[in-house]
Motif scaffolding. Structure first.
Motif, PDB file in Angstrom:
ATOM      1  N   VAL A 112      34.280  38.567  28.829  1.00 42.94           N
ATOM      2  CA  VAL A 112      34.714  38.689  30.217  1.00 42.94           C
ATOM      3  C   VAL A 112      34.368  40.059  30.781  1.00 42.94           C
ATOM      4  CG1 VAL A 112      36.629  37.073  29.871  1.00 42.94           C
ATOM      5  CG2 VAL A 112      37.025  39.526  29.607  1.00 42.94           C
ATOM      6  N   ALA A 113      34.292  40.093  32.101  1.00 42.65           N
ATOM      7  CA  ALA A 113      34.274  41.352  32.851  1.00 42.65           C
ATOM      8  C   ALA A 113      35.572  41.416  33.636  1.00 42.65           C
ATOM      9  CB  ALA A 113      33.077  41.397  33.801  1.00 42.65           C
ATOM     10  N   THR A 114      36.247  42.548  33.556  1.00 46.47           N
ATOM     11  CA  THR A 114      37.472  42.698  34.340  1.00 46.47           C
ATOM     12  C   THR A 114      37.096  42.965  35.785  1.00 46.47           C
ATOM     13  OG1 THR A 114      37.589  45.077  33.874  1.00 46.47           O
ATOM     14  CG2 THR A 114      38.724  43.583  32.354  1.00 46.47           C
ATOM     15  N   LEU A 115      37.797  42.339  36.693  1.00 44.25           N
ATOM     16  CA  LEU A 115      37.541  42.498  38.123  1.00 44.25           C
ATOM     17  C   LEU A 115      38.644  43.313  38.785  1.00 44.25           C
ATOM     18  CD1 LEU A 115      36.190  38.933  38.990  1.00 44.25           C
ATOM     19  CD2 LEU A 115      34.927  40.982  38.319  1.00 44.25           C
ATOM     20  N   VAL A 116      39.354  44.069  37.978  1.00 41.10           N
ATOM     21  CA  VAL A 116      40.330  45.033  38.480  1.00 41.10           C
ATOM     22  C   VAL A 116      39.918  46.418  37.987  1.00 41.10           C
ATOM     23  CG1 VAL A 116      42.258  43.444  38.680  1.00 41.10           C
ATOM     24  CG2 VAL A 116      41.829  44.567  36.494  1.00 41.10           C
ATOM     25  N   SER A 117      40.326  47.435  38.716  1.00 41.63           N
ATOM     26  CA  SER A 117      39.871  48.788  38.443  1.00 41.63           C
ATOM     27  C   SER A 117      40.398  49.329  37.118  1.00 41.63           C
ATOM     28  CB  SER A 117      40.318  49.717  39.579  1.00 41.63           C
ATOM     29  OG  SER A 117      40.008  51.065  39.278  1.00 41.63           O
ATOM     30  N   LEU A 118      39.571  50.161  36.481  1.00 41.93           N
ATOM     31  CA  LEU A 118      40.023  50.887  35.301  1.00 41.93           C
ATOM     32  C   LEU A 118      41.155  51.848  35.616  1.00 41.93           C
ATOM     33  CD1 LEU A 118      36.632  51.737  33.540  1.00 41.93           C
ATOM     34  CD2 LEU A 118      38.281  49.971  32.909  1.00 41.93           C
ATOM     35  N   ALA A 145      41.718  47.028  25.828  1.00 45.51           N
ATOM     36  CA  ALA A 145      42.269  47.131  27.173  1.00 45.51           C
ATOM     37  C   ALA A 145      43.249  45.991  27.370  1.00 45.51           C
ATOM     38  CB  ALA A 145      41.162  47.075  28.222  1.00 45.51           C
ATOM     39  N   ILE A 146      44.165  46.184  28.312  1.00 40.12           N
ATOM     40  CA  ILE A 146      45.223  45.207  28.565  1.00 40.12           C
ATOM     41  C   ILE A 146      45.109  44.694  29.994  1.00 40.12           C
ATOM     42  CG2 ILE A 146      47.698  44.787  28.635  1.00 40.12           C
ATOM     43  CD1 ILE A 146      46.651  45.426  25.833  1.00 40.12           C
ATOM     44  N   LEU A 147      45.176  43.380  30.157  1.00 40.55           N
ATOM     45  CA  LEU A 147      45.241  42.758  31.479  1.00 40.55           C
ATOM     46  C   LEU A 147      46.652  42.228  31.708  1.00 40.55           C
ATOM     47  CD1 LEU A 147      41.899  40.724  31.649  1.00 40.55           C
ATOM     48  CD2 LEU A 147      42.359  43.063  32.417  1.00 40.55           C
ATOM     49  N   PHE A 148      47.166  42.420  32.915  1.00 40.88           N
ATOM     50  CA  PHE A 148      48.506  41.961  33.272  1.00 40.88           C
ATOM     51  C   PHE A 148      48.459  40.518  33.782  1.00 40.88           C
ATOM     52  CE2 PHE A 148      48.519  46.569  34.737  1.00 40.88           C
ATOM     53  CZ  PHE A 148      48.942  47.043  33.506  1.00 40.88           C
ATOM     54  N   GLY A 149      49.613  40.003  34.079  1.00 43.93           N
ATOM     55  CA  GLY A 149      49.691  38.643  34.593  1.00 43.93           C
ATOM     56  C   GLY A 149      48.986  38.457  35.919  1.00 43.93           C
ATOM     57  N   ARG A 150      48.896  39.530  36.726  1.00 46.91           N
ATOM     58  CA  ARG A 150      48.251  39.408  38.029  1.00 46.91           C
ATOM     59  C   ARG A 150      46.872  40.078  38.047  1.00 46.91           C
ATOM     60  NH1 ARG A 150      51.467  40.250  43.781  1.00 46.91           N
ATOM     61  NH2 ARG A 150      49.745  39.673  45.147  1.00 46.91           N
ATOM     62  N   SER A 151      46.310  40.335  36.891  1.00 44.20           N
ATOM     63  CA  SER A 151      44.962  40.887  36.828  1.00 44.20           C
ATOM     64  C   SER A 151      43.933  39.797  37.126  1.00 44.20           C
ATOM     65  CB  SER A 151      44.704  41.491  35.446  1.00 44.20           C
ATOM     66  OG  SER A 151      45.588  42.561  35.174  1.00 44.20           O
ATOM     67  N   ILE A 152      42.682  40.220  37.223  1.00 40.24           N
ATOM     68  CA  ILE A 152      41.585  39.279  37.481  1.00 40.24           C
ATOM     69  C   ILE A 152      40.465  39.582  36.499  1.00 40.24           C
ATOM     70  CG2 ILE A 152      40.108  38.245  39.241  1.00 40.24           C
ATOM     71  CD1 ILE A 152      41.656  39.919  41.307  1.00 40.24           C
ATOM     72  N   ALA A 153      39.874  38.532  35.943  1.00 37.26           N
ATOM     73  CA  ALA A 153      38.716  38.692  35.060  1.00 37.26           C
ATOM     74  C   ALA A 153      37.800  37.498  35.243  1.00 37.26           C
ATOM     75  CB  ALA A 153      39.157  38.808  33.601  1.00 37.26           C
ATOM     76  N   ALA A 154      36.518  37.715  34.999  1.00 34.51           N
ATOM     77  CA  ALA A 154      35.530  36.638  35.114  1.00 34.51           C
ATOM     78  C   ALA A 154      34.850  36.450  33.775  1.00 34.51           C
ATOM     79  CB  ALA A 154      34.490  36.987  36.177  1.00 34.51           C
ATOM     80  N   VAL A 155      34.783  35.212  33.327  1.00 36.36           N
ATOM     81  CA  VAL A 155      34.010  34.915  32.124  1.00 36.36           C
ATOM     82  C   VAL A 155      32.540  35.156  32.443  1.00 36.36           C
ATOM     83  CG1 VAL A 155      33.371  33.135  30.463  1.00 36.36           C
ATOM     84  CG2 VAL A 155      35.720  33.252  31.335  1.00 36.36           C
ATOM     85  N   LEU A 156      31.849  35.893  31.577  1.00 33.40           N
ATOM     86  CA  LEU A 156      30.466  36.267  31.864  1.00 33.40           C
ATOM     87  C   LEU A 156      29.567  35.045  31.906  1.00 33.40           C
ATOM     88  CD1 LEU A 156      29.868  39.481  29.726  1.00 33.40           C
ATOM     89  CD2 LEU A 156      30.302  39.303  32.169  1.00 33.40           C
TER      90      LEU A 156
END
Length: 353
Positions: A112-118, A145-156
């Motif tokens: 995945v690529a995270t779509l929220v800021s570092l 890295a940790i993603l929260f419940g309201r984070s956004i990520a895209a499968v590459l």
């Protein structure tokens, strides 16, 4: 499992308590999950352009010093949050663990690529960034890295090299918002500052697909001008210092007059005045640069008696990842300009052939 976390990540804020993760000085980047979180095994960071430029200039282009500074920031803050520019970037990695209450729809093993800021992503680095020379925005890395419940990520996507997909997704907010603004306002004329860069060329392509017939690309030097003219993304190209408001004004006005929409994609401060002057009364300026001073933009427009609407590109517009990837796949000019930045022309062209 630590228990139930807050979907906005408030439970990861160490100081000051009560701040949102982006505004926090320090985050808890521990690997143990809360029930709605996802842990990503980090493979690569993508520093945003403004942050990388500032770090490189601050250390005279010495890669080892840039690397040490990035490591120090992450160690100190629990995230990659440049204290000078206030910006971070994004990352690529593989899903290592998914909490039972995570709403993100990701599975262990997804790349995945995270779509929220570092700047709001809890991050730990474990390899000392030894594979990075400190001279590029993309940073080979190991850690989590940790993603929260309201984070956004895209499968590459599987049809693009990972580094290329990461570069496109890093700026995917720009074309999506540009297209929406152009379409909703019925804009015919658009100017893009930083038009030969990643976000700039995607913004031009999005403006064209949304109906903008006059598209002025403003670039910093003759090499970028030649590269942009070799595409069909802009109807006119000008070499201009984006920090010189009178030069920007003259360049745009000599090419048909003020535009309906100006999109700022440069990675340097000082472009606010020129963007305002390039835009007609009741027009719109969209700021995508993390180097923007919003006080300078607002007060500058006031001082110029400029009746323009200003929008901050937040990086998120529904459908932004899909639109950016589609433009990359279908627009040869976009691919050519990305190739100049990534120096991977062959892999890009083979991937979309």
């Amino acid at each position: 499992m630590r228990g139930t976390g807050h979907p906005l990540g408030l439970h990861r804020v160490v100081e000051p308590v009560g701040a949102l993760p982006q505004a926090a000085e320090r985050l808890d980047a521990g690997a143990e999950l809360y029930s709605d979180e996802v842990r990503i095994e980090v493979e690569r960071l993508n520093l945003d352009a403004a942050s990388f430029r500032q770090l490189s200039e601050a250390h005279g282009g010495v890669g080892a010093a840039v690397r040490a500074e990035v490591l120090a920031i992450v160690e100190r803050r629990g995230k990659m949050h440049n204290p000078v520019t206030g910006s971070g970037g994004m990352l690529l990695g593989r899903v290592a663990e998914v909490g039972p209450d995570s709403p993100l729809g990701l599975n262990v093993g997804d790349r995945v690529a995270t779509l929220v800021s570092l700047t709001l992503t809890p991050l730990t680095l474990t390899d000392g960034l030894t594979r990075w020379d400190g001279r590029s925005e993309q940073v080979p890395a190991a850690g989590h890295a940790i993603l929260f419940g309201r984070s956004i990520a895209a499968v590459l996507p599987t049809d693009l090299p990972p580094g290329t997909a990461l570069a496109v997704l890093d700026v995917c907010g720009a074309p999506a918002l540009t297209a929406r603004v152009v379409r909703d306002r019925g804009a015919h004329a658009v100017a893009v500052l930083g038009a030969a860069g990643k976000s700039g060329c995607l913004a031009l392509a999005a403006a064209r697909t949304a109906g903008a017939g006059r598209r002025i690309g403003l670039v910093r030097d003759d090499d970028e001008a030649a590269a942009l003219r070799a595409t069909d993304l802009a109807t006119d190209v000008a070499v201009v210092d984006a920090r010189n408001p009178v030069a920007v004004l003259d360049a745009v006005h000599s090419r048909g007059g003020p535009v309906d929409v100006t999109v700022v994609c440069v990675d340097i401060p000082g472009a606010e005045g020129g963007a305002v002057l390039a835009t007609r009364d009741r027009g719109t300026v969209v700021f995508f640069s993390m180097a923007t001073s919003f006080s300078a933009a607002a007060l500058g427009a006031e001082g110029l008696a400029a009746d323009v609407e200003m929008l901050v590109g937040t990086g998120y517009t529904p459908g932004h990842a899909e639109l950016a990837l589609d433009l990359f796949r279908t627009e040869p000019g976009v691919r050519a300009l990305f190739a100049r930045r990534l120096e991977t022309t062959d892999s890009i062209e083979e991937a979309v052939a």
